[in-house]
Write a protein that holds these residues in place. Structure first.
Motif, PDB file in Angstrom:
ATOM      1  N   LEU A  98      -3.136  -7.263 -39.600  1.00 23.32           N
ATOM      2  CA  LEU A  98      -3.620  -6.534 -38.426  1.00 23.32           C
ATOM      3  C   LEU A  98      -4.612  -7.345 -37.598  1.00 23.32           C
ATOM      4  O   LEU A  98      -4.618  -7.266 -36.371  1.00 23.32           O
ATOM      5  N   LEU A  99      -5.454  -8.125 -38.260  1.00 23.46           N
ATOM      6  CA  LEU A  99      -6.451  -8.849 -37.465  1.00 23.46           C
ATOM      7  C   LEU A  99      -5.829 -10.015 -36.703  1.00 23.46           C
ATOM      8  O   LEU A  99      -6.332 -10.411 -35.637  1.00 23.46           O
ATOM      9  N   LEU A 100      -4.721 -10.538 -37.213  1.00 18.61           N
ATOM     10  CA  LEU A 100      -4.007 -11.548 -36.434  1.00 18.61           C
ATOM     11  C   LEU A 100      -3.316 -10.891 -35.239  1.00 18.61           C
ATOM     12  O   LEU A 100      -3.266 -11.444 -34.146  1.00 18.61           O
ATOM     13  N   ILE A 101      -2.817  -9.653 -35.469  1.00 16.57           N
ATOM     14  CA  ILE A 101      -2.140  -8.932 -34.393  1.00 16.57           C
ATOM     15  C   ILE A 101      -3.115  -8.559 -33.275  1.00 16.57           C
ATOM     16  O   ILE A 101      -2.777  -8.611 -32.089  1.00 16.57           O
ATOM     17  N   GLU A 102      -4.371  -8.209 -33.634  1.00 11.32           N
ATOM     18  CA  GLU A 102      -5.332  -7.872 -32.566  1.00 11.32           C
ATOM     19  C   GLU A 102      -5.619  -9.082 -31.675  1.00 11.32           C
ATOM     20  O   GLU A 102      -5.806  -8.923 -30.462  1.00 11.32           O
ATOM     21  N   LEU A 103      -5.592 -10.282 -32.275  1.00  7.67           N
ATOM     22  CA  LEU A 103      -5.805 -11.503 -31.488  1.00  7.67           C
ATOM     23  C   LEU A 103      -4.644 -11.720 -30.505  1.00  7.67           C
ATOM     24  O   LEU A 103      -4.864 -12.048 -29.331  1.00  7.67           O
ATOM     25  N   ILE A 104      -3.420 -11.481 -30.996  1.00  9.13           N
ATOM     26  CA  ILE A 104      -2.237 -11.611 -30.129  1.00  9.13           C
ATOM     27  C   ILE A 104      -2.325 -10.587 -28.988  1.00  9.13           C
ATOM     28  O   ILE A 104      -2.083 -10.901 -27.816  1.00  9.13           O
ATOM     29  N   LEU A 105      -2.683  -9.337 -29.367  1.00 11.52           N
ATOM     30  CA  LEU A 105      -2.683  -8.248 -28.385  1.00 11.52           C
ATOM     31  C   LEU A 105      -3.687  -8.461 -27.263  1.00 11.52           C
ATOM     32  O   LEU A 105      -3.418  -8.143 -26.104  1.00 11.52           O
ATOM     33  N   VAL A 106      -4.873  -8.997 -27.614  1.00 16.95           N
ATOM     34  CA  VAL A 106      -5.912  -9.146 -26.592  1.00 16.95           C
ATOM     35  C   VAL A 106      -5.549 -10.256 -25.607  1.00 16.95           C
ATOM     36  O   VAL A 106      -6.092 -10.309 -24.505  1.00 16.95           O
ATOM     37  N   MET A 107      -4.593 -11.113 -25.980  1.00 15.09           N
ATOM     38  CA  MET A 107      -4.167 -12.170 -25.048  1.00 15.09           C
ATOM     39  C   MET A 107      -3.211 -11.598 -23.991  1.00 15.09           C
ATOM     40  O   MET A 107      -3.007 -12.230 -22.952  1.00 15.09           O
ATOM     41  N   ARG A 108      -2.654 -10.442 -24.266  1.00 19.76           N
ATOM     42  CA  ARG A 108      -1.736  -9.767 -23.348  1.00 19.76           C
ATOM     43  C   ARG A 108      -0.600 -10.689 -22.896  1.00 19.76           C
ATOM     44  O   ARG A 108      -0.467 -11.006 -21.700  1.00 19.76           O
ATOM     45  N   LEU A 109       0.195 -11.131 -23.856  1.00 21.48           N
ATOM     46  CA  LEU A 109       1.365 -11.958 -23.573  1.00 21.48           C
ATOM     47  C   LEU A 109       2.509 -11.024 -23.157  1.00 21.48           C
ATOM     48  O   LEU A 109       2.332  -9.807 -23.088  1.00 21.48           O
ATOM     49  N   SER A 110       3.683 -11.589 -22.897  1.00 26.50           N
ATOM     50  CA  SER A 110       4.828 -10.736 -22.564  1.00 26.50           C
ATOM     51  C   SER A 110       5.192  -9.904 -23.797  1.00 26.50           C
ATOM     52  O   SER A 110       4.837 -10.259 -24.928  1.00 26.50           O
ATOM     53  N   GLN A 111       5.902  -8.795 -23.578  1.00 27.82           N
ATOM     54  CA  GLN A 111       6.243  -7.906 -24.688  1.00 27.82           C
ATOM     55  C   GLN A 111       7.006  -8.661 -25.770  1.00 27.82           C
ATOM     56  O   GLN A 111       6.731  -8.521 -26.957  1.00 27.82           O
ATOM     57  N   GLN A 112       7.945  -9.498 -25.317  1.00 24.92           N
ATOM     58  CA  GLN A 112       8.772 -10.257 -26.259  1.00 24.92           C
ATOM     59  C   GLN A 112       7.922 -11.219 -27.096  1.00 24.92           C
ATOM     60  O   GLN A 112       8.051 -11.272 -28.316  1.00 24.92           O
ATOM     61  N   GLU A 113       7.044 -11.961 -26.425  1.00 24.58           N
ATOM     62  CA  GLU A 113       6.158 -12.909 -27.106  1.00 24.58           C
ATOM     63  C   GLU A 113       5.241 -12.189 -28.090  1.00 24.58           C
ATOM     64  O   GLU A 113       5.000 -12.663 -29.200  1.00 24.58           O
ATOM     65  N   THR A 114       4.710 -11.030 -27.644  1.00 29.38           N
ATOM     66  CA  THR A 114       3.795 -10.265 -28.484  1.00 29.38           C
ATOM     67  C   THR A 114       4.480  -9.848 -29.774  1.00 29.38           C
ATOM     68  O   THR A 114       3.935 -10.027 -30.871  1.00 29.38           O
ATOM     69  N   ILE A 115       5.693  -9.302 -29.649  1.00 36.14           N
ATOM     70  CA  ILE A 115       6.411  -8.841 -30.839  1.00 36.14           C
ATOM     71  C   ILE A 115       6.756 -10.022 -31.745  1.00 36.14           C
ATOM     72  O   ILE A 115       6.565  -9.970 -32.961  1.00 36.14           O
ATOM     73  N   LYS A 116       7.198 -11.128 -31.125  1.00 34.15           N
ATOM     74  CA  LYS A 116       7.610 -12.291 -31.909  1.00 34.15           C
ATOM     75  C   LYS A 116       6.427 -12.883 -32.683  1.00 34.15           C
ATOM     76  O   LYS A 116       6.493 -13.073 -33.898  1.00 34.15           O
ATOM     77  N   LYS A 117       5.330 -13.134 -31.971  1.00 33.52           N
ATOM     78  CA  LYS A 117       4.175 -13.761 -32.622  1.00 33.52           C
ATOM     79  C   LYS A 117       3.532 -12.823 -33.655  1.00 33.52           C
ATOM     80  O   LYS A 117       3.084 -13.266 -34.705  1.00 33.52           O
ATOM     81  N   SER A 118       3.494 -11.513 -33.344  1.00 36.09           N
ATOM     82  CA  SER A 118       2.926 -10.560 -34.293  1.00 36.09           C
ATOM     83  C   SER A 118       3.746 -10.514 -35.573  1.00 36.09           C
ATOM     84  O   SER A 118       3.202 -10.442 -36.680  1.00 36.09           O
ATOM     85  N   THR A 119       5.062 -10.555 -35.425  1.00 35.98           N
ATOM     86  CA  THR A 119       5.930 -10.496 -36.598  1.00 35.98           C
ATOM     87  C   THR A 119       5.759 -11.740 -37.465  1.00 35.98           C
ATOM     88  O   THR A 119       5.591 -11.644 -38.690  1.00 35.98           O
ATOM     89  N   ILE A 120       5.758 -12.913 -36.819  1.00 36.38           N
ATOM     90  CA  ILE A 120       5.647 -14.169 -37.569  1.00 36.38           C
ATOM     91  C   ILE A 120       4.293 -14.273 -38.271  1.00 36.38           C
ATOM     92  O   ILE A 120       4.215 -14.479 -39.475  1.00 36.38           O
ATOM     93  N   LEU A 121       3.205 -14.084 -37.491  1.00 38.82           N
ATOM     94  CA  LEU A 121       1.863 -14.233 -38.080  1.00 38.82           C
ATOM     95  C   LEU A 121       1.565 -13.119 -39.080  1.00 38.82           C
ATOM     96  O   LEU A 121       1.034 -13.367 -40.155  1.00 38.82           O
ATOM     97  N   GLY A 122       1.915 -11.873 -38.727  1.00 39.56           N
ATOM     98  CA  GLY A 122       1.673 -10.745 -39.632  1.00 39.56           C
ATOM     99  C   GLY A 122       2.453 -10.892 -40.927  1.00 39.56           C
ATOM    100  O   GLY A 122       1.936 -10.664 -42.022  1.00 39.56           O
ATOM    101  N   GLY A 123       3.703 -11.322 -40.813  1.00 41.70           N
ATOM    102  CA  GLY A 123       4.541 -11.507 -41.996  1.00 41.70           C
ATOM    103  C   GLY A 123       4.011 -12.611 -42.897  1.00 41.70           C
ATOM    104  O   GLY A 123       3.929 -12.446 -44.125  1.00 41.70           O
TER     105      GLY A 123
END
Lengths: 258, 258
Positions: free
Chosen positions: A101-126
């Motif tokens: 979750l804390l890696l995902i909050e970092l991704i979210l606050v950058m406000r990337l495109s929806q696709q990038e957000t989901i991709k990076k959150s999945t990779i880093l969170g996983g």
């Protein structure tokens, strides 16, 4: 863990560190959630999750503190075991939930495109979840050999995450507004810096550091690393969200414009 | 259930799984309710109920965890029964309330006509309640024969619900916006996939799986299935609600535009 190896002073110091950890995490949670409505809607998801991470950590610090209290009897003037084992696994249960979750909050606050957000959150969170899951068998194993094997296995996703944060996110960080770039870089190095503590103390028992001072250093160190990686890191995420809200002209939430 | 069949490691692992279940459900609840104001009014009922499901589950995980703790004494270094029976019925009490509700949240987030919503909610919710009620007498029965009879009876509404989700909802899912169709299909298969676990482990005692490893697999498996069917499923419902809010031009909640 041999709780009787601790002096009364060491035992109490660890308990006070847990209590401090609980207070910091609970206070941070309340802060993030109370301030959520003051930032732009686009960043409220990031700030809500920031508070979720500290809320989950607060719960686990409360459980750890309770387990520590139940494991020892100090009424005779020395630390005696009550037979109730101290449940170290609460840390892993906590990390399994909070580290992705804390890696995902970092991704979210950058406000990337929806696709990038989901991709990076999945990779880093996983990768983060895998890192914690691989650390657990070594932590509860009785033999040093197994402990070391799982340390190595767990370091693979660890190194991958650090690489992703430093190299993989570089492009995304470069595209951020100038005024928050520095804050984002600090956040990244806060995560990496505080995380370095974990694989080091994990090896303590292997090099014979098992006495009262080692246990005290380990438990207090974990607590400090957790506070940096969750609450202090969260304050940076919050500051980034505030600055970006201002930049995007959304300082005043829509509800205040009525 | 013979709690003394468990090793200390197995007993603790189950306890940590319960604590993890509680933390996930409580965190999910807070997340859904805190984010509710960020989505369009039309989807707030669905998201509120999503949080209700995880809130009820959090309560029951807390009760299960407490009951598990009271059932055993591990101070001597092995798992001894305290005589307090472990209350497995909390799961059924939980499901009786949460399973109909989680099917209703899926119906609500699709935003069908009022008539369709009421009709489908009644049919699916009713069948779900019947499925749980029919499973309970088998779970508490002492004989394998009765356990099997109620397994068969409970499977009738189970198969009916799966059929309704896959065939009965097809038309409604096809009428959803393109960008959420995939998310809705994933949600449906998350429910069905996680539910398949329950009728399988229900049969464990019938095939002689009653040892420590079987109990551990069953309790941890139930917890994972519950997390998928309630919290992970809930995140998908939330994502559907967010996307539909955006599509319908209601990203900024209506209440804030007054």
């Amino acid at each position: 863990m041999e709780i009787e190896a601790l002096s009364i002073g060491q035992y109490s110091f660890v308990q006070n560190a847990y209590s401090f950890g609980f207070a910091v995490m609970a206070a941070a949670t309340l802060f993030f959630w109370l301030m959520k409505s003051e930032i732009a809607p686009a960043y409220r998801l990031a700030v809500t999750i920031t508070g979720l991470v500290t809320a989950v950590a607060a719960y686990h610090y409360f459980q750890i503190m309770t387990s520590w209290g139940a494991a020892a009897d100090i009424t005779s003037g020395e630390v005696l075991s009550t037979g109730q084992p101290f449940n170290q696994a609460y840390r892993y249960v906590d990390w399994l939930l909070t580290v992705p979750l804390l890696l995902i909050e970092l991704i979210l606050v950058m406000r990337l495109s929806q696709q990038e957000t989901i991709k990076k959150s999945t990779i880093l969170g996983g990768a983060a979840a895998l890192m914690i899951i691989l650390g657990y068998p070594g932590e509860v194993s009785e033999t040093g050999g197994l402990r070391f094997v799982f340390w190595v296995l767990s370091m693979i996703p660890f190194v991958f995450i650090v690489h992703q944060l430093v190299v993989g996110l570089k492009g995304s960080i470069d595209s951020q507004p100038e005024s928050v770039k520095k804050l984002i870089n600090i956040s990244v190095y806060l995560v990496i810096g505080s995380w370095l503590f974990y694989p080091i103390v994990y090896l303590f028992p292997l090099v014979g550091l098992t006495g009262g001072a080692a246990i005290t250093a380990l438990e207090v160190g974990y607590t400090v690393a957790d506070i940096v990686a969750k609450a202090v890191f969260g304050v940076f995420i919050f500051m980034i969200a505030v600055r970006k809200s201002k930049l995007e002209g959304e300082t005043k939430p829509v509800s205040d414009q009525s």
